[in-house]
Design a protein around this motif. Structure first.
Motif, short mmCIF file in Angstrom:
data_model
loop_
_atom_site.label_atom_id
_atom_site.label_comp_id
_atom_site.label_asym_id
_atom_site.label_seq_id
_atom_site.Cartn_x
_atom_site.Cartn_y
_atom_site.Cartn_z
N UNK A 115 0.84 -1.20 0.00
CA UNK A 115 0.00 0.00 0.00
C UNK A 115 0.87 1.25 0.00
N UNK A 116 1.93 1.25 0.79
CA UNK A 116 2.85 2.40 0.83
C UNK A 116 3.53 2.61 -0.52
N UNK A 117 3.98 1.51 -1.13
CA UNK A 117 4.64 1.62 -2.44
C UNK A 117 3.66 2.11 -3.49
N UNK A 118 2.44 1.59 -3.48
CA UNK A 118 1.44 2.04 -4.44
C UNK A 118 1.08 3.50 -4.27
N UNK A 119 0.96 3.96 -3.03
CA UNK A 119 0.68 5.38 -2.76
C UNK A 119 1.82 6.25 -3.29
N UNK A 120 3.05 5.81 -3.07
CA UNK A 120 4.21 6.55 -3.57
C UNK A 120 4.22 6.58 -5.09
N UNK A 121 3.83 5.47 -5.72
CA UNK A 121 3.78 5.42 -7.18
C UNK A 121 2.81 6.45 -7.73
N UNK A 122 1.65 6.58 -7.10
CA UNK A 122 0.66 7.56 -7.55
C UNK A 122 1.20 8.98 -7.38
N UNK A 123 1.85 9.24 -6.25
CA UNK A 123 2.42 10.57 -6.02
C UNK A 123 3.54 10.88 -7.03
N UNK A 124 4.35 9.87 -7.32
CA UNK A 124 5.46 10.07 -8.26
C UNK A 124 4.94 10.30 -9.68
N UNK A 125 3.97 9.48 -10.09
CA UNK A 125 3.42 9.65 -11.44
C UNK A 125 2.66 10.97 -11.57
N UNK A 126 2.12 11.48 -10.47
CA UNK A 126 1.46 12.78 -10.51
C UNK A 126 2.47 13.88 -10.86
N UNK A 127 3.69 13.77 -10.35
CA UNK A 127 4.73 14.74 -10.71
C UNK A 127 5.00 14.70 -12.20
N UNK A 128 5.01 13.50 -12.76
CA UNK A 128 5.25 13.34 -14.19
C UNK A 128 4.08 13.90 -15.00
N UNK A 129 2.86 13.59 -14.57
CA UNK A 129 1.67 14.07 -15.28
C UNK A 129 1.55 15.59 -15.27
N UNK A 130 2.06 16.21 -14.21
CA UNK A 130 1.98 17.67 -14.08
C UNK A 130 3.19 18.40 -14.67
N UNK A 131 4.11 17.63 -15.27
CA UNK A 131 5.24 18.24 -15.95
C UNK A 131 6.40 18.63 -15.06
N UNK A 132 6.40 18.20 -13.79
CA UNK A 132 7.51 18.54 -12.91
C UNK A 132 8.71 17.61 -13.10
N UNK A 133 8.46 16.47 -13.71
CA UNK A 133 9.48 15.47 -14.04
C UNK A 133 9.22 15.06 -15.49
#
Length: 331
Positions: free
Chosen positions: A278-296
């Motif tokens: 659950x922790x890894x999945x939550x982190x994955x969503x947060x990380x992919x959000x950075x990508x989706x928003x153009x920060x990465x």
């Protein structure tokens, strides 16, 4: 369904597509129609049989996929048929296939990220970007203003580590690479400087002086771990993230670590996902959000059809890629 199955240690040319029975989701699981699967050096090591009995064969390789939800197993909530998703298959693998079974905890809905993210970028990013995010935030616990050194800085993981360190406020981010051509990629990957791994200690000492390095992120292994300790300030830390060099483990003196006030940690997202999905999945969503928003940004070096997986493996073995390789499976 079609899939690539590894029955025994083999050469890249031996990777061929087979027809297998369609997967049905087990209770608590999802199946997805795979659009893209990421290709990493771990797949090369697996094909060569370098994991031995740790990963028994036959096995379908592939740690990261993107596509659309095909079927939902009993007890799974919050997904719908046809939903665009990216998933980490990690220890279960199975990504080199037209249908993959995935754990919902490790599956990220791409329509819930607060921005647009295409399937190719999602597959290229989910494992390495989540690893980079958790390494910086949870393992190193990097503080703004720290200096960071990243080995294999232009690889699939390294291309995100530099960017993530900058997102979290690093002062200087320096990377090492294996060829002179890759040293020219510093700005595009958010590095202040890229140096050759064959000669990085003296240039970094000149650059940073007595301030030295706060954090070393090392997916390479071998001598890099010993050499990097020379650059660490007291209370600095090395985070071990892989052994891409394929060399034997390097003995460490616990007394030297104690007396020098330095620390060495390890992070393996596959193993950690078994105990904290659950922790890894939550982190994955947060990380992919950075990508989706153009920060990465995701660096994709090449896309091959599943039938040409051998070409992708050969390219990785040449160690002259930047960012991620993908296999395109479906549409």
């Amino acid at each position: 369904m079609k899939a690539i199955v590894i029955d025994r240690p083999c050469e890249a040319a031996d990777l061929v597509v087979r027809e297998l029975p369609d997967l049905q989701p087990a209770p608590g699981m999802l199946t997805i129609d795979v659009a893209y699967v990421g290709v990493g050096y771990v797949d090369v090591l697996l094909r060569r049989g370098e994991f031995g009995s740790l990963i028994p064969m036959p096995v379908v390789p592939g740690l990261e996929v993107s596509g659309y939800v095909k079927a939902i197993g009993d007890g799974v909530k919050d997904f719908y048929i046809g939903q665009p998703v990216a998933a980490m298959t990690l220890m279960e693998m199975g990504g080199y296939a037209s249908v993959a079974q995935v754990r919902p905890e490790l599956t990220v809905p791409l329509d819930q990220l607060g921005g647009e993210l295409d399937l190719a970028s999602a597959a290229a990013a989910i494992v390495n970007l989540t690893t980079a995010y958790m390494t910086i935030k949870n393992v190193a616990r990097m503080r703004a203003g720290e200096n960071v050194l990243v080995h294999a800085a232009a690889g699939g993981l390294g291309s995100f580590l530099g960017q993530m360190a900058k997102v979290f406020g690093a002062s200087k981010v320096i990377g090492t690479v294996g060829s002179i051509e890759k040293t020219k990629l510093a700005a595009s990957l958010s590095y202040d400087e890229l140096l050759l791994r064959s000669d990085f200690i003296e240039p970094i000492n000149k650059m940073l002086g007595p301030r030295k390095v706060d954090i070393v992120l090392d997916p390479v292994g071998g001598d890099m771990r010993i050499l990097s300790q020379e650059l660490l300030r007291p209370m600095g830390q090395i985070i071990m993230l892989g052994n891409a060099s394929g060399t034997e483990d390097v003995p460490q003196s616990s007394n030297d670590i104690w007396l020098s006030n330095k620390s060495i940690k390890g992070f393996n997202i596959g193993a950690y996902s078994q105990s904290a999905p659950v922790e890894v999945g939550k982190s994955a969503k947060e990380a992919l959000s950075l990508l989706a928003k153009g920060q990465i940004r995701a660096e994709i070096f090449g896309v091959f059809p599943l039938e040409k997986a051998s070409d992708a493996h050969e390219l990785l073995e040449e160690k002259n890629t930047v960012g991620k390789l993908l296999l395109k499976v479906g549409g």
